[in-house]
Design a protein around this motif. Sequence first.
Motif, PDB file in Angstrom:
ATOM      1  N   ILE A   1      38.092  45.811  31.115  1.00 56.53           N
ATOM      2  CA  ILE A   1      37.825  46.493  32.378  1.00 56.53           C
ATOM      3  C   ILE A   1      36.691  47.472  32.115  1.00 56.53           C
ATOM      4  CG2 ILE A   1      38.742  48.022  34.151  1.00 56.53           C
ATOM      5  CD1 ILE A   1      41.495  46.813  33.566  1.00 56.53           C
TER       6      ILE A   1
ATOM      7  N   GLY B   1      31.625  37.239  33.881  1.00 56.20           N
ATOM      8  CA  GLY B   1      32.947  36.934  33.354  1.00 56.20           C
ATOM      9  C   GLY B   1      33.258  37.651  32.060  1.00 56.20           C
TER      10      GLY B   1
ATOM     11  N   ASN C   1      36.913  41.525  33.345  1.00 55.50           N
ATOM     12  CA  ASN C   1      37.790  41.069  34.425  1.00 55.50           C
ATOM     13  C   ASN C   1      37.583  41.882  35.696  1.00 55.50           C
ATOM     14  OD1 ASN C   1      39.038  40.269  31.832  1.00 55.50           O
ATOM     15  ND2 ASN C   1      40.655  39.432  33.137  1.00 55.50           N
ATOM     16  N   HIS C   2      37.371  43.181  35.514  1.00 47.26           N
ATOM     17  CA  HIS C   2      37.205  44.086  36.651  1.00 47.26           C
ATOM     18  C   HIS C   2      36.096  45.081  36.342  1.00 47.26           C
ATOM     19  CE1 HIS C   2      41.105  42.651  38.184  1.00 47.26           C
ATOM     20  NE2 HIS C   2      41.529  42.774  36.953  1.00 47.26           N
TER      21      HIS C   2
ATOM     22  N   LYS D   1      30.986  41.923  34.947  1.00 49.17           N
ATOM     23  CA  LYS D   1      31.978  41.301  35.824  1.00 49.17           C
ATOM     24  C   LYS D   1      31.434  39.988  36.385  1.00 49.17           C
ATOM     25  CE  LYS D   1      35.467  40.971  38.816  1.00 49.17           C
ATOM     26  NZ  LYS D   1      35.015  39.847  39.649  1.00 49.17           N
TER      27      LYS D   1
ATOM     28  N   THR E   1      33.863  33.393  25.873  1.00 45.97           N
ATOM     29  CA  THR E   1      34.183  34.212  27.038  1.00 45.97           C
ATOM     30  C   THR E   1      33.284  33.905  28.225  1.00 45.97           C
ATOM     31  OG1 THR E   1      34.952  36.011  25.586  1.00 45.97           O
ATOM     32  CG2 THR E   1      34.453  36.592  27.865  1.00 45.97           C
TER      33      THR E   1
ATOM     34  N   ILE F   1      41.786  41.324  27.839  1.00 42.83           N
ATOM     35  CA  ILE F   1      41.199  41.693  29.123  1.00 42.83           C
ATOM     36  C   ILE F   1      40.266  42.872  28.923  1.00 42.83           C
ATOM     37  CG2 ILE F   1      41.753  42.684  31.408  1.00 42.83           C
ATOM     38  CD1 ILE F   1      44.473  41.122  31.112  1.00 42.83           C
TER      39      ILE F   1
END
Length: 313
Positions: free
Chosen positions: A172, A226, A229-230, A223, A201, A170
């Motif tokens: 961020i 993609g 994630n955040h 974001k 990804t 993940i």
Amino acid sequence: MALLVRCRVFSQAFRGQTAALDGACPLVGVLHRSAGCSRRYSSDAKAGEELSVRYLDGDDSGIVVFGMNRPKAKNAISMNLVKLLSDAVESVKKNNKVRSVILCSKVPGVFCAGADLKERAKMHQSEVGPFVAKARALITELGNLPMPTIAAIDGAALGGGLELSLACDIRIAATSAKMGLVETKLAIIPGAGGTQRLPRTIGVSLAKELIFAARVIDGSEAKALGLANHAVEQNKSGDAAYLRALDLAREFNPQGPIAVRMAKLAINQGIEVDLTTGLAIEDACYAQVIPTKDRLEGLAAFREKRPPRFKGE
């Protein structure tokens, strides 16, 4: 074919889990050992240390934070940093008490600027290939860690820096972060997995566009594509992505640790094969959780209407 893959993955999963259960308390990073496996860790890197490894405690026990700390070089990937990260990855891989790993920067405004080009310029041509191979191996091992990994990108993640984050489960990003595989500007290509992980990804066509153009995007764009994630607004202390990563790790922490590891293995292995084989992989990983004490604890907790107390057994 599916049966053969099922047996192979079952064997790999079993070996990986038992290896983790057998792992002794590894000594790594900034720590002080106390009796048995209980330890207390300092929260900051000492002067001159290029990587801090923090094992959080209390309610956050099980969360490990890798903090890159090369301020003058913007966390550029040097031979020493590769070694330190490799040692840290090897250590947590063998520790079944680790529930998640956060990779972040202790340098404001930067995650990792990529390869240390000053060091690279001093290398003989014959040394470049072996060094890139070591960096690629490190990033592969990071990607193969059995527990969830989170990259907290609070600043620039370029070239090898983005490749490090791509190996994490993940990502961020702060909205102000800058992210890109910029190697074609130097007449080279991403050499530590970028040409393979970025298409997996965000899709092949978009990955080609970004790599061909050596384009740098911000956290909001990442974001939208993609890639992250955040995306979070940066705060005054410059650690908004890290704080969001910590919140996410806290969401993972209460869940059954063996189940989370098996879910990760099933996803990572299954995404690379056809659906029928992927279902066989899922079946093999599911078989790993059936005999665990944690599964019985989960059922008991549900029946007794209380929070479960998972021990990774």
